[in-house]
Write a protein that holds these residues in place. Structure first.
Motif, PDB file in Angstrom:
ATOM      1  N   UNK A 140       0.841  -1.135  -0.136  1.00 43.55           N
ATOM      2  CA  UNK A 140       0.208   0.028  -0.169  1.00 43.55           C
ATOM      3  C   UNK A 140       0.670   1.321  -0.045  1.00 43.55           C
ATOM      4  N   UNK A 141       1.775   1.045   0.974  1.00 45.99           N
ATOM      5  CA  UNK A 141       2.909   2.509   0.834  1.00 45.99           C
ATOM      6  C   UNK A 141       3.264   2.216  -0.711  1.00 45.99           C
ATOM      7  N   UNK A 142       3.908   1.543  -1.387  1.00 43.84           N
ATOM      8  CA  UNK A 142       4.445   1.790  -2.587  1.00 43.84           C
ATOM      9  C   UNK A 142       3.317   2.252  -3.662  1.00 43.84           C
ATOM     10  N   UNK A 143       2.249   1.486  -3.567  1.00 43.89           N
ATOM     11  CA  UNK A 143       1.054   2.193  -4.618  1.00 43.89           C
ATOM     12  C   UNK A 143       0.774   3.543  -4.262  1.00 43.89           C
ATOM     13  N   UNK A 144       0.793   3.974  -3.047  1.00 49.29           N
ATOM     14  CA  UNK A 144       0.612   5.401  -2.682  1.00 49.29           C
ATOM     15  C   UNK A 144       1.716   6.245  -3.316  1.00 49.29           C
ATOM     16  N   UNK A 169      -5.241   3.226  -0.010  1.00 45.59           N
ATOM     17  CA  UNK A 169      -5.839   3.308   1.565  1.00 45.59           C
ATOM     18  C   UNK A 169      -7.371   3.776   1.394  1.00 45.59           C
ATOM     19  N   UNK A 170      -8.176   3.200   0.530  1.00 44.29           N
ATOM     20  CA  UNK A 170      -9.596   3.340   0.573  1.00 44.29           C
ATOM     21  C   UNK A 170     -10.311   1.831  -0.276  1.00 44.29           C
ATOM     22  N   UNK A 171     -11.394   1.809  -0.142  1.00 42.31           N
ATOM     23  CA  UNK A 171     -12.397   1.004  -0.817  1.00 42.31           C
ATOM     24  C   UNK A 171     -12.538   1.814  -2.178  1.00 42.31           C
TER      25      UNK A 171
END
Length: 258
Positions: A140-144, A169-171
Motif C-alpha cells: 500500500x505504501x508503494x502504491x500510494x 488506503x480506501x475501498x
C-alpha cells in the motif's frame, strides 16, 4: 495508558506481525468504534493471535486524542496491536503476549475530489493479509508512492489476476447504468467499515448494488466513482487515468447520509 515504545524484539516491528485500525474522532466521539473493534478481533482469529480485551482497547482509543493535546475538532486515532516479543526468527511463542497501543493526530477533512492513477503494485488476493489491516502494509505504501510521484491523490490497485481491488488506503466504488459497483472481498479487498455502511445505505435507498469480480475497463467506462474509508468518508473521484467523472447525485446523497 499507552507504553511509550515497543522493544526491539517486538514482532510487529521486526516482522509486521500484527494489526491496526484507523478510527475517526470528532469532538470527543469516536465513530463506529464497535465495528472497528469487532474487525480487529476477527483479524486476530484469522492470524492466530489472542484477541485483545475490547473494553481496554476502547479505553485506549478514547484516551488517545486527549493524550495528543486535542480537545475538539477532528482526529485520526490509530489503534495498533502487535504479536508481542518473540525472539529471533519467524516462529511465535507458544502463548503470544500481544501489545496494544493507541495514538491520535489531527485529521482535517478532505473536501476536494480525488485524482487516481493505476498502480503497478498489485494486491495478493491469495493471501489472508490482503483482506486485513496488518502491520505489513508495504504494498500500500508503494502504491500510494506511485500516485504521489505522478501528481495524483490515490492509486487504484489490481490483484495478481488483473482484477480491480481497491485504492492504496480506501475501498473503491463506481456507478454505471444506475447501479453501484464495488470489488468483492475475494479480490484481495479489505472489508472496510465505511464500505459496509455504504452498501447498507444504498440498500435502504433502493439502489441496486453489485459486488463482483471485474477488470479495470469497468472503472474506465463508469459514470462516476468514489473512495471510502473511515477518515475520508465518501470522497468523489474526479479523474482516473484517461477517464473524467462528473459530480453524481448518488455520491452526494451517500456522503450526506453517512
Amino acid at each position: 495508558m499507552n507504553p511509550p515504545t515497543a522493544p526491539w524484539d517486538d514482532r510487529g516491528l521486526l516482522l509486521g506481525d500484527g494489526l491496526f485500525e484507523t478510527l475517526l474522532w470528532v469532538d470527543g466521539q469516536i465513530r463506529c468504534l464497535d465495528a472497528h473493534l469487532v474487525r480487529l478481533a476477527a483479524g486476530c482469529r484469522i492470524l492466530g493471535l489472542p484477541a485483545p480485551d475490547l473494553e481496554t482497547a476502547a479505553q485506549l482509543c478514547r484516551a488517545a486524542p486527549g493524550e495528543a493535546g486535542l480537545e475538539s475538532g477532528r482526529a485520526a486515532v490509530r489503534l495498533t496491536l502487535t504479536a508481542g516479543s518473540g525472539g529471533r526468527g519467524l516462529d511465535r511463542p507458544a502463548a503470544p503476549a500481544i501489545r496494544l497501543a493507541a495514538r491520535a493526530a489531527a485529521a482535517p477533512p478532505i473536501t476536494a475530489p480525488a485524482d487516481l492513477i493505476l498502480a503497478r503494485t498489485r494486491r495478493n488476493e491469495g493471501s489472508p493479509a490482503a483482506r486485513l489491516k496488518t502491520l505489513s502494509y508495504l504494498d500500500n505504501v508503494l502504491a500510494r508512492g506511485e500516485a504521489l510521484k505522478a501528481g495524483a491523490d490515490e492509486a487504484v490497485m489490481l490483484n495478481n489476476r488483473g482484477e480491480l481491488a481497491c485504492a492504496a488506503a480506501a475501498n473503491l466504488f463506481w456507478i454505471a447504468d444506475g447501479a453501484l459497483f464495488t470489488p468483492a472481498l475475494s479480490c484481495g479487498v479489505l472489508n472496510g467499515v465505511t464500505r459496509a455502511r455504504v452498501l447498507a445505505k444504498a440498500a435502504t435507498l433502493g439502489v441496486r448494488t453489485v459486488v463482483g469480480v471485474v477488470r479495470v475497463e469497468a472503472l474506465e467506462r463508469a459514470e462516476a466513482a468514489f473512495l471510502t474509508n473511515s477518515l475520508i468518508g465518501v470522497r468523489p473521484v474526479r479523474r482516473f487515468e484517461g477517464a473524467t467523472y462528473a459530480p453524481h447525485d448518488l455520491i452526494a446523497r451517500l456522503a450526506a447520509e453517512l
